[in-house]
Design a protein around this motif. Structure first.
Motif, PDB file in Angstrom:
ATOM      1  N   ALA A  95       0.703  -1.416   0.091  1.00 13.02           N
ATOM      2  CA  ALA A  95       0.084  -0.034  -0.105  1.00 13.02           C
ATOM      3  C   ALA A  95       0.927   1.378   0.118  1.00 13.02           C
ATOM      4  N   LEU A  96       1.832   1.275   0.772  1.00  9.78           N
ATOM      5  CA  LEU A  96       2.979   2.314   0.725  1.00  9.78           C
ATOM      6  C   LEU A  96       3.395   2.446  -0.692  1.00  9.78           C
ATOM      7  N   ASP A  97       3.921   1.593  -1.294  1.00 15.02           N
ATOM      8  CA  ASP A  97       4.648   1.618  -2.505  1.00 15.02           C
ATOM      9  C   ASP A  97       3.941   2.052  -3.638  1.00 15.02           C
ATOM     10  N   VAL A  98       2.537   1.854  -3.610  1.00 11.12           N
ATOM     11  CA  VAL A  98       1.929   2.132  -4.616  1.00 11.12           C
ATOM     12  C   VAL A  98       0.806   3.529  -4.236  1.00 11.12           C
ATOM     13  N   ALA A  99       0.898   3.802  -3.018  1.00 15.45           N
ATOM     14  CA  ALA A  99      -0.035   5.035  -2.409  1.00 15.45           C
ATOM     15  C   ALA A  99       0.366   6.221  -3.469  1.00 15.45           C
ATOM     16  N   LYS A 100      -0.949   7.064  -3.888  1.00 19.15           N
ATOM     17  CA  LYS A 100      -1.012   7.959  -4.649  1.00 19.15           C
ATOM     18  C   LYS A 100      -0.443   9.076  -3.611  1.00 19.15           C
ATOM     19  N   THR A 101       0.222  10.031  -4.273  1.00 14.90           N
ATOM     20  CA  THR A 101       0.782  11.316  -3.548  1.00 14.90           C
ATOM     21  C   THR A 101      -0.184  11.937  -2.894  1.00 14.90           C
TER      22      THR A 101
ATOM     23  N   SER B  85      15.816  11.600   9.325  1.00 16.16           N
ATOM     24  CA  SER B  85      14.900  12.238   8.056  1.00 16.16           C
ATOM     25  C   SER B  85      15.058  11.341   6.702  1.00 16.16           C
ATOM     26  N   ALA B  86      16.080  11.086   6.301  1.00 12.81           N
ATOM     27  CA  ALA B  86      16.137  10.434   4.951  1.00 12.81           C
ATOM     28  C   ALA B  86      15.484   8.856   5.310  1.00 12.81           C
ATOM     29  N   THR B  87      15.570   8.251   6.204  1.00 11.89           N
ATOM     30  CA  THR B  87      14.971   6.892   6.402  1.00 11.89           C
ATOM     31  C   THR B  87      13.391   7.179   6.687  1.00 11.89           C
ATOM     32  N   ILE B  88      12.953   7.908   7.564  1.00 13.41           N
ATOM     33  CA  ILE B  88      11.653   8.277   7.578  1.00 13.41           C
ATOM     34  C   ILE B  88      10.834   8.541   6.057  1.00 13.41           C
ATOM     35  N   MET B  89      11.474   9.344   5.466  1.00 14.06           N
ATOM     36  CA  MET B  89      11.096   9.873   4.225  1.00 14.06           C
ATOM     37  C   MET B  89      11.048   8.575   3.264  1.00 14.06           C
ATOM     38  N   SER B  90      12.009   8.086   3.288  1.00 16.08           N
ATOM     39  CA  SER B  90      12.035   6.639   2.417  1.00 16.08           C
ATOM     40  C   SER B  90      11.096   5.747   2.494  1.00 16.08           C
ATOM     41  N   GLU B  91      10.687   5.766   3.918  1.00 13.03           N
ATOM     42  CA  GLU B  91       9.883   4.346   4.304  1.00 13.03           C
ATOM     43  C   GLU B  91       8.414   4.813   4.161  1.00 13.03           C
ATOM     44  N   PHE B  92       8.061   6.168   4.299  1.00 15.32           N
ATOM     45  CA  PHE B  92       6.845   6.788   3.804  1.00 15.32           C
ATOM     46  C   PHE B  92       6.531   6.774   2.578  1.00 15.32           C
ATOM     47  N   ALA B  93       7.318   7.033   1.701  1.00 18.14           N
ATOM     48  CA  ALA B  93       7.031   7.152   0.339  1.00 18.14           C
ATOM     49  C   ALA B  93       6.760   6.179  -0.453  1.00 18.14           C
ATOM     50  N   ASN B  94       6.228   6.537  -1.830  1.00 16.76           N
ATOM     51  CA  ASN B  94       5.698   5.450  -2.736  1.00 16.76           C
ATOM     52  C   ASN B  94       7.203   5.191  -3.440  1.00 16.76           C
ATOM     53  N   LYS B  95       7.026   3.914  -4.133  1.00 20.16           N
ATOM     54  CA  LYS B  95       8.318   3.597  -4.853  1.00 20.16           C
ATOM     55  C   LYS B  95       8.587   4.629  -6.241  1.00 20.16           C
ATOM     56  N   ARG B  96       7.256   4.957  -6.866  1.00 19.65           N
ATOM     57  CA  ARG B  96       7.231   5.930  -7.995  1.00 19.65           C
ATOM     58  C   ARG B  96       8.074   7.222  -7.819  1.00 19.65           C
ATOM     59  N   THR B  97       7.598   7.881  -6.626  1.00 17.06           N
ATOM     60  CA  THR B  97       8.139   9.342  -6.455  1.00 17.06           C
ATOM     61  C   THR B  97       8.842   9.271  -5.371  1.00 17.06           C
ATOM     62  N   ARG B  98       9.505   8.111  -4.833  1.00 18.45           N
ATOM     63  CA  ARG B  98      10.476   8.195  -3.405  1.00 18.45           C
ATOM     64  C   ARG B  98      11.542   9.144  -3.792  1.00 18.45           C
ATOM     65  N   GLY B  99      12.214   9.176  -4.694  1.00 18.87           N
ATOM     66  CA  GLY B  99      13.514   9.789  -4.976  1.00 18.87           C
ATOM     67  C   GLY B  99      13.008  11.355  -5.022  1.00 18.87           C
ATOM     68  N   ALA B 100      11.991  11.793  -5.499  1.00 19.00           N
ATOM     69  CA  ALA B 100      11.543  13.132  -5.467  1.00 19.00           C
ATOM     70  C   ALA B 100      11.154  13.574  -4.045  1.00 19.00           C
ATOM     71  N   PHE B 101      10.617  12.713  -3.151  1.00 25.33           N
ATOM     72  CA  PHE B 101      10.276  12.963  -1.665  1.00 25.33           C
ATOM     73  C   PHE B 101      11.430  13.366  -0.904  1.00 25.33           C
ATOM     74  N   ILE B 102      12.388  12.283  -1.094  1.00 22.45           N
ATOM     75  CA  ILE B 102      13.751  12.544  -0.317  1.00 22.45           C
ATOM     76  C   ILE B 102      14.487  13.795  -0.869  1.00 22.45           C
ATOM     77  N   ALA B 103      14.414  13.900  -2.118  1.00 18.93           N
ATOM     78  CA  ALA B 103      15.354  14.848  -2.575  1.00 18.93           C
ATOM     79  C   ALA B 103      14.555  16.333  -2.155  1.00 18.93           C
ATOM     80  N   GLY B 104      13.243  16.272  -1.907  1.00 18.73           N
ATOM     81  CA  GLY B 104      12.564  17.542  -1.566  1.00 18.73           C
ATOM     82  C   GLY B 104      12.959  17.811   0.072  1.00 18.73           C
ATOM     83  N   VAL B 105      12.965  16.645   0.853  1.00 14.58           N
ATOM     84  CA  VAL B 105      13.548  16.879   1.952  1.00 14.58           C
ATOM     85  C   VAL B 105      15.000  17.593   2.100  1.00 14.58           C
ATOM     86  N   PHE B 106      15.847  17.161   1.173  1.00 15.23           N
ATOM     87  CA  PHE B 106      17.194  17.620   1.260  1.00 15.23           C
ATOM     88  C   PHE B 106      17.210  18.965   0.667  1.00 15.23           C
TER      89      PHE B 106
END
Length: 551
Positions: free
Chosen positions: A8-14, A149-170
């Motif tokens: 569910a996390l991996d495919v969750a909509k933004t 921060s990096a771990t929490i964001m990666s584990e909350f994000a979906n796999k399609r936009t995970r990179g963008a979310f972690i980059a957004g944190v940074f």
């Protein structure tokens, strides 16, 4: 297929919560960059206050300088605190839980930021002792925030936009740099405007006056600038404490899938019944591996599976931080030819002009680099962006090293400044961002924060070497190597980073965290990154049983 809650996390909509998590997690990085990069203009103010002697027999550019040994120590203590924080809080994040220690690191940042503005007396030695102590405490809090921060964001994000979310944190780092400059400019303008009489510049003093008169309230200016950095971090404390534990930690480390599902129902728009587990859902290769692996950190099995990834992530971070922190902390040198000399300017205008050029670089190069990464990271991939960033940085540094002929104090021209700005752009649209992302995606859940902390700690050792080494090496010959040779050396570091990335860094785009974790489950690890793909295909043909594993 994996656990339902993880699927569910991996495919969750933004959703709204993803953006809220970016802000909450990003405030630590925001505070980090604010407190680190407000130091150059602050050192100009401190130099005027605590080293006000006018040495008329020396070049004015050496007036009011904080001794290099003290300035480098103030930078080093914060970075060494960061090293300790990354190692300690990274490990605690995996043992105790991400959420449990998240608030502690934030409070250390708040206390450290406020404490930097206080000293037990105004004696020069005591000012720097207290300043150094609280900078160290601040560094520990900042260091702890990186892996969490990096771990929490990666584990909350979906796999399609995970990179963008972690980059957004940074990317919050860029806004921290910009705000530190804006606050410095604002405070200097306010204190300057509040003066009833005109502030004399050193050149306007009588020939026999050997001390620059500094308004007493100037000592409050730099303290306020530092303490204001605590406000954004403190403002997010409540929301950090309200965040649930990540589902991956709860499900894979604590092995409580029901609680993981309940936690996700609170923040994502999914119903509890849709993510409650069926027993057969657990019997899949990736999930079986993630739940049943019991090898320990730094065991032979851990090194076989993840040793290459940990070494590559650590080396890439080490190499980029040598260059990134050197260029950021001393970027105002690039504009020396366009800045008013110290003997023709007062204390407030001196700090203000340094902050102004830092803001210019942040707006034109640093922040755009982060934005392009957020947009491109999940289309191009981590490895491609990192390798290209290192290569473009190297080209820029080699070019400006050839252009530079007269040290920092000459007018380098527009071309030099554009190339210098491109170095910042390609560090952020490149390895400075991706080295934060990749370690959060490569390692098992029970080691994820620890390995990210180790990678970041090695990186901050590189930052210490780079910033202090740059400070000493870039001095004019015979006291140092000179600017040109120092820039050439940093270009060489970037070339080495390109090679490490190209040959040893594994791509993580488009796969779930569990797939990344178990990519070498059945093949073993061959050190150069190209080879496992070939062996993976060969092994799958020979061993079809891999697809039918049972827990």
């Amino acid at each position: 297929m994996a656990l339902k809650v993880l699927s569910a996390l991996d495919v969750a909509k933004t959703q709204y919560y993803h953006f809220k998590a970016i802000i909450i997690a990003g405030m630590g990085l925001f505070t980090d960059s604010y407190d680190l990069f407000c130091i150059p203009p602050i050192m100009r103010i401190i130099g005027r206050i605590y080293y006000p002697e006018i040495h008329r027999d020396k070049d004015p550019k050496y007036w009011f300088e904080v001794p290099t040994s003290i300035a480098s120590t103030m930078i080093a203590v914060a970075l060494m605190g960061t090293v300790i924080g990354q190692l300690v809080f990274g490990r605690l994040g995996d043992r105790v839980g991400r959420r449990q220690v998240y608030g502690i690191s934030l409070m250390m940042m708040v206390v450290g930021s406020i404490g930097c503005g206080f000293t037990l007396s105004r004696l020069t030695s005591m000012v720097f002792v207290c300043f150094g102590f609280f900078r160290f405490l601040l560094g520990i809090g900042i260091g702890g925030d990186y892996p969490l921060s990096a771990t929490i964001m990666s584990e909350f994000a979906n796999k399609r936009t995970r990179g963008a979310f972690i980059a957004g944190v940074f990317s919050m780092q860029g806004f921290g740099i910009l705000l530190s400059s804006l606050v410095t400019m604002t405070m200097c303008s306010i204190f300057k405007a509040s003066k009833d009489e005109k502030l004399l510049t050193p050149v306007e003093l009588k020939p026999w006056v050997n001390v620059d008169p500094v308004p007493p309230e100037a000592d409050l200016t730099w303290r306020l600038i530092l303490m204001i950095g605590a406000i954004p971090a403190a403002a997010t404390y409540y929301w950090r404490m309200k965040m649930p534990e990540t589902a991956r930690f709860t499900a894979l480390v604590e092995k409580n899938t029901l609680q993981a599902a309940k936690d996700m129902e609170k923040v994502l728009k999914v119903s509890l019944t849709s993510i409650l587990e069926d027993i057969e859902m657990i019997s899949t290769p990736n999930t079986c591996a993630a739940l049943s692996n019991d090898y320990t950190l730094f065991s032979q099995e851990f090194l076989r599976r993840h040793g290459r990834d940990l070494i590559a992530a650590s080396m890439n971070w080490f190499l980029v931080d040598i260059v990134f922190y050197s260029l950021n902390l001393f970027q105002y040198h690039t504009f020396n030819g366009h800045m008013t000399a110290k003997d023709h300017i007062n204390i407030y205008d001196d700090a203000l002009q340094v902050a102004k050029f830092q803001a210019l670089v942040a707006i034109c190069a640093t922040i755009p680099g982060y934005f392009v990464t957020v947009y491109m990271i999940d289309y191009v991939g981590r490895v491609a962006i990192q390798a290209a960033g290192f290569l473009c940085m190297a080209v820029s540094l080699f070019t400006i090293a050839k252009i530079n002929k007269g040290g920092w104090d000459t007018n380098q021209g527009t071309g030099f400044m554009i190339l210098y700005g491109l170095t910042f752009f390609f560090s952020n649209f490149g390895p400075n961002t991706t080295t934060f992302i990749v370690p959060a995606e490569l390692f098992p859940a029970r080691f994820r924060a620890t390995c990210h902390g180790i990678s970041g700690a090695v990186g901050k050792v590189g930052a210490v070497i780079g910033s202090i080494g740059f400070m000493w090496a870039s001095r004019d010959y015979p006291h140092g190597l000179g600017v040109s040779h120092t820039l050439m050396a940093m270009g060489g570091v970037c070339v080495l980073g390109f090679l490490v990335t190209y040959f040893f860094t594994r791509e993580t785009m488009g796969r779930s965290l569990e797939e990344n974790e178990n990519a070498d489950e059945f093949t073993g690890v061959v050190f150069v990154r190209f080879w496992p793909k070939k062996f993976w295909a060969k092994t799958n043909k020979e061993s079809p049983v891999n697809e039918n594993l049972s827990c």
